[in-house]
Write a protein that holds these residues in place. Sequence first.
Motif, PDB file in Angstrom:
ATOM      1  N   ALA A 130       9.233   2.854 -14.963  1.00  0.00           N
ATOM      2  CA  ALA A 130       8.697   1.671 -14.561  1.00  0.00           C
ATOM      3  C   ALA A 130       7.905   1.831 -13.244  1.00  0.00           C
ATOM      4  O   ALA A 130       8.850   1.896 -11.931  1.00  0.00           O
ATOM      5  N   CYS A 131       6.949   2.131 -12.926  1.00  0.00           N
ATOM      6  CA  CYS A 131       6.078   2.464 -11.731  1.00  0.00           C
ATOM      7  C   CYS A 131       5.076   1.635 -11.586  1.00  0.00           C
ATOM      8  O   CYS A 131       4.863   0.551 -12.288  1.00  0.00           O
ATOM      9  N   GLU A 132       4.448   1.719 -10.236  1.00  0.00           N
ATOM     10  CA  GLU A 132       3.290   0.666 -10.028  1.00  0.00           C
ATOM     11  C   GLU A 132       2.254   1.306  -9.420  1.00  0.00           C
ATOM     12  O   GLU A 132       2.152   2.782  -9.172  1.00  0.00           O
ATOM     13  N   THR A 133       0.934   0.840  -9.382  1.00  0.00           N
ATOM     14  CA  THR A 133      -0.321   1.461  -8.815  1.00  0.00           C
ATOM     15  C   THR A 133      -0.753   0.822  -7.287  1.00  0.00           C
ATOM     16  O   THR A 133      -0.644  -0.278  -7.519  1.00  0.00           O
ATOM     17  N   ARG A 134      -0.836   1.468  -6.360  1.00  0.00           N
ATOM     18  CA  ARG A 134      -0.986   0.984  -5.057  1.00  0.00           C
ATOM     19  C   ARG A 134      -2.427   1.535  -4.495  1.00  0.00           C
ATOM     20  O   ARG A 134      -2.815   2.675  -4.706  1.00  0.00           O
ATOM     21  N   PRO A 135      -2.979   0.683  -3.592  1.00  0.00           N
ATOM     22  CA  PRO A 135      -4.036   1.443  -2.844  1.00  0.00           C
ATOM     23  C   PRO A 135      -3.551   2.438  -1.995  1.00  0.00           C
ATOM     24  O   PRO A 135      -2.481   2.156  -1.510  1.00  0.00           O
ATOM     25  N   VAL A 136      -4.294   3.472  -1.760  1.00  0.00           N
ATOM     26  CA  VAL A 136      -3.732   4.631  -0.802  1.00  0.00           C
ATOM     27  C   VAL A 136      -4.435   4.300   0.715  1.00  0.00           C
ATOM     28  O   VAL A 136      -5.425   4.046   0.602  1.00  0.00           O
ATOM     29  N   VAL A 137      -3.741   4.325   1.558  1.00  0.00           N
ATOM     30  CA  VAL A 137      -4.020   4.253   3.049  1.00  0.00           C
ATOM     31  C   VAL A 137      -3.540   5.616   3.699  1.00  0.00           C
ATOM     32  O   VAL A 137      -2.446   6.063   3.087  1.00  0.00           O
ATOM     33  N   ARG A 138      -4.123   5.955   4.792  1.00  0.00           N
ATOM     34  CA  ARG A 138      -3.746   6.877   5.725  1.00  0.00           C
ATOM     35  C   ARG A 138      -3.692   6.409   7.084  1.00  0.00           C
ATOM     36  O   ARG A 138      -4.939   5.899   7.648  1.00  0.00           O
ATOM     37  N   ASN A 139      -2.725   6.314   7.781  1.00  0.00           N
ATOM     38  CA  ASN A 139      -2.657   5.841   9.227  1.00  0.00           C
ATOM     39  C   ASN A 139      -3.191   4.407   9.368  1.00  0.00           C
ATOM     40  O   ASN A 139      -4.001   4.013  10.168  1.00  0.00           O
ATOM     41  N   GLY A 140      -2.849   3.498   8.138  1.00  0.00           N
ATOM     42  CA  GLY A 140      -3.427   2.172   8.255  1.00  0.00           C
ATOM     43  C   GLY A 140      -4.470   1.861   7.743  1.00  0.00           C
ATOM     44  O   GLY A 140      -5.281   0.753   7.596  1.00  0.00           O
ATOM     45  N   ARG A 141      -5.538   2.929   7.537  1.00  0.00           N
ATOM     46  CA  ARG A 141      -6.958   2.967   6.989  1.00  0.00           C
ATOM     47  C   ARG A 141      -7.054   3.267   5.561  1.00  0.00           C
ATOM     48  O   ARG A 141      -6.422   4.117   5.058  1.00  0.00           O
ATOM     49  N   ALA A 142      -7.789   2.156   4.815  1.00  0.00           N
ATOM     50  CA  ALA A 142      -7.869   2.285   3.312  1.00  0.00           C
ATOM     51  C   ALA A 142      -8.557   3.459   3.008  1.00  0.00           C
ATOM     52  O   ALA A 142      -9.760   3.784   3.816  1.00  0.00           O
ATOM     53  N   THR A 143      -8.340   4.089   1.961  1.00  0.00           N
ATOM     54  CA  THR A 143      -8.910   5.326   1.684  1.00  0.00           C
ATOM     55  C   THR A 143      -9.872   5.055   0.466  1.00  0.00           C
ATOM     56  O   THR A 143     -10.903   5.856  -0.026  1.00  0.00           O
ATOM     57  N   GLY A 144     -10.073   3.883  -0.215  1.00  0.00           N
ATOM     58  CA  GLY A 144     -10.695   3.511  -1.238  1.00  0.00           C
ATOM     59  C   GLY A 144     -10.032   3.997  -2.723  1.00  0.00           C
ATOM     60  O   GLY A 144     -10.443   3.871  -3.769  1.00  0.00           O
TER      61      GLY A 144
ATOM     62  N   THR B 200       0.908  -1.238   0.000  1.00  0.00           N
ATOM     63  CA  THR B 200       0.038  -0.010  -0.054  1.00  0.00           C
ATOM     64  C   THR B 200       0.770   1.251   0.002  1.00  0.00           C
ATOM     65  O   THR B 200       1.939   1.207   0.225  1.00  0.00           O
ATOM     66  N   TYR B 201       0.397   2.373  -0.120  1.00  0.00           N
ATOM     67  CA  TYR B 201       1.085   3.727  -0.271  1.00  0.00           C
ATOM     68  C   TYR B 201       0.266   4.593   0.626  1.00  0.00           C
ATOM     69  O   TYR B 201      -0.999   4.988   0.605  1.00  0.00           O
ATOM     70  N   ASP B 202       1.020   5.330   1.685  1.00  0.00           N
ATOM     71  CA  ASP B 202       0.678   6.395   2.749  1.00  0.00           C
ATOM     72  C   ASP B 202       1.202   7.483   2.328  1.00  0.00           C
ATOM     73  O   ASP B 202       2.455   7.520   2.422  1.00  0.00           O
ATOM     74  N   PRO B 203       0.658   8.351   1.717  1.00  0.00           N
ATOM     75  CA  PRO B 203       1.293   9.781   1.103  1.00  0.00           C
ATOM     76  C   PRO B 203       1.918  10.558   2.534  1.00  0.00           C
ATOM     77  O   PRO B 203       3.014  11.332   2.227  1.00  0.00           O
TER      78      PRO B 203
ATOM     79  N   THR C 193      -6.566   4.789  -5.160  1.00  0.00           N
ATOM     80  CA  THR C 193      -5.433   4.330  -5.777  1.00  0.00           C
ATOM     81  C   THR C 193      -4.475   5.329  -6.366  1.00  0.00           C
ATOM     82  O   THR C 193      -4.958   6.440  -6.557  1.00  0.00           O
ATOM     83  N   GLN C 194      -3.091   5.105  -6.155  1.00  0.00           N
ATOM     84  CA  GLN C 194      -2.325   6.054  -6.802  1.00  0.00           C
ATOM     85  C   GLN C 194      -0.961   5.457  -7.608  1.00  0.00           C
ATOM     86  O   GLN C 194      -0.516   4.525  -7.070  1.00  0.00           O
ATOM     87  N   LYS C 195      -0.821   5.892  -8.785  1.00  0.00           N
ATOM     88  CA  LYS C 195       0.294   5.588  -9.383  1.00  0.00           C
ATOM     89  C   LYS C 195       1.734   6.072  -8.614  1.00  0.00           C
ATOM     90  O   LYS C 195       1.680   7.305  -8.338  1.00  0.00           O
ATOM     91  N   VAL C 196       2.519   5.090  -8.216  1.00  0.00           N
ATOM     92  CA  VAL C 196       3.807   5.613  -7.389  1.00  0.00           C
ATOM     93  C   VAL C 196       4.983   5.017  -8.018  1.00  0.00           C
ATOM     94  O   VAL C 196       5.054   3.878  -8.602  1.00  0.00           O
ATOM     95  N   CYS C 197       6.125   5.841  -7.901  1.00  0.00           N
ATOM     96  CA  CYS C 197       7.412   5.463  -8.433  1.00  0.00           C
ATOM     97  C   CYS C 197       8.535   5.432  -7.331  1.00  0.00           C
ATOM     98  O   CYS C 197       8.667   6.209  -6.587  1.00  0.00           O
ATOM     99  N   GLN C 198       9.005   4.154  -7.382  1.00  0.00           N
ATOM    100  CA  GLN C 198      10.228   4.174  -6.483  1.00  0.00           C
ATOM    101  C   GLN C 198      11.103   5.504  -6.521  1.00  0.00           C
ATOM    102  O   GLN C 198      11.736   5.507  -7.796  1.00  0.00           O
TER     103      GLN C 198
END
Length: 595
Positions: free
Chosen positions: A261-275, A233-236, A277-282
Amino acid sequence: MALKPLPRLLLIVTAVAGSWYGLNRYVQYMHAQNVTASAVPAHVDVPVAGSAAPAAGPIALGPAPMAAATGDYTARTLVLPWNAVAGLAYANGDSTTSAGSLMARRGVRLALERQDDYAQMVAEQALFAAEVAAGVARPAKGAAFVVIMGDALPGYAASAQAALAKMGQQIEVVGALGYSRGEDKCMLPAEVAADPQKARGSLIGAVLRDGDWNICIKYASDNKIPVNPDPKTYDPDAMNFVSVGAFTEADEKLIAASKGACETRPVVRNGRATGATQKVCQNGTATWTPGDVKVAREVGGLAAVASTKEYMWQMPAAIIGNKQWMAQNAPFVRNMLAAAFDASDAVKASDANLLAASKVMARVMREQTPEWWAKYHRGVVEKDAKGLDIRLGGSTTNNLADNLYLFGLNGNDSLYKRVYTVYGGIAHDLYPEEMPAVLPYESVVNTSYLQSLAASATAAAAAKPATPVFEANAPATSTFAKRSWAIEFDTGKASFRPEAIPVLEQMIDQVAVSGLAVQIAGHTDNVGDSASNLVLSKRRADAVSSWLQANAPSSFPKDRVRTRAYGDQQPVAANATAEGRAKNRRVDIALIRTE
């Protein structure tokens, strides 16, 4: 009915093979179903560097070499591609012990092999243990010794116990061959170095619960940055990770991400799913040489925001063997360590000796040239692909005096026990299912071989280890990290309440292993007049300083600790509420550079 040796050995090997899947899942863990809330890790101060004292000159370790207990037996030894093992390489003279080498002169034979995968190291030690358990005196399978990053021992030991315990076998650390001193690092975009809070939302490739991952976690902890422990998951608002099986994979993924080469992950905030998704790159990697050099040359624009240059005691090159086999072959172990310690002094004393060690490094690691390994052994600053300066490499070798200091065998604090405690705590706190408990330090570290060497080598034992040197009046050039501690004092006094003692004990365990100068700043709420509060805050800062120096004098020499008082002038919360006033009554601990 007792089994004959061969069937019994086959049964043990089958049991080891059956446990491999579980072991591999532990070491290569990808946090899947359960989402853990992002959180700032418990504050863990791993040693940070001041200016090092000059290395002691070459020292002799004991009388004439003893005969090895195992004759011409060659002990297979797995090492990481890491300059901290340069002393071992020099002592061996080649990938297999060469005639006339320091190892050969002491009757020890080693076969050095590169191994990047901790899971494979555990499996090899399990194969070796299976033969020992079956009564084989000279095991031909598996590895007799491995060398790992010392801060990774809690996780490694837990994995090894799972593999070896049913055979009645154990592993033990018996010494430290060197240190990483800048070579291992957390690399992030250069702007993070100027503002650590910009590490929020980062995505870093790392072997979870490994030494380089620990550097990133430590940096987050020191700067109050939450960590998202779920690598899917991804927490901004937190530091995030890409879980990999080896540091080389982390670097390759970063290079690929720099090319899109990036990926799409579910977005969470403080461990809670927000519903969402976001493209994120290492955009970062936890790595060491040669990975840092490759990333600098192929990506660029990154800084070593934290490394073992700052956290100087974090990563000793810990050598681990089979407890039962070593007990039966104690002279072999002592002579192996003695040869490596003699080699350490040789490598420190001469560029020619460093190059000779580097020739062995290039052969064992199967990459680069001797000159390349020698260059990055001491560390350099180079221009990266985008023209930015970046520190690359940096390691050192350890002699006996360095080991006695690290393991607390000369009257000082046991720095390695503190490192083991804080990093075991990190792994347990962030991954309680995979690391339900940290094995007791005393069950996985055996200092008897070092003590035996010290007893027979008076000059070596008395030699001065390389430790930081502090100047009380040296101006601070930058603040590397700062964190607040809620230490309870008696009302209007500088005496500690009983509730303060556990906090102070936690703090000393975490801060004592740092090697940068320490600044203690006292703060109060706004109750009372400002002049009195300023005096009170100074007395409280001094009380914390005195407590540190009284309980860990070798880690907190007088010139290392500075105190400052700010009274009620720097509140971090509103003084209008009891909760806000409590937050303002605090002590800030800062690690500062004075270079």
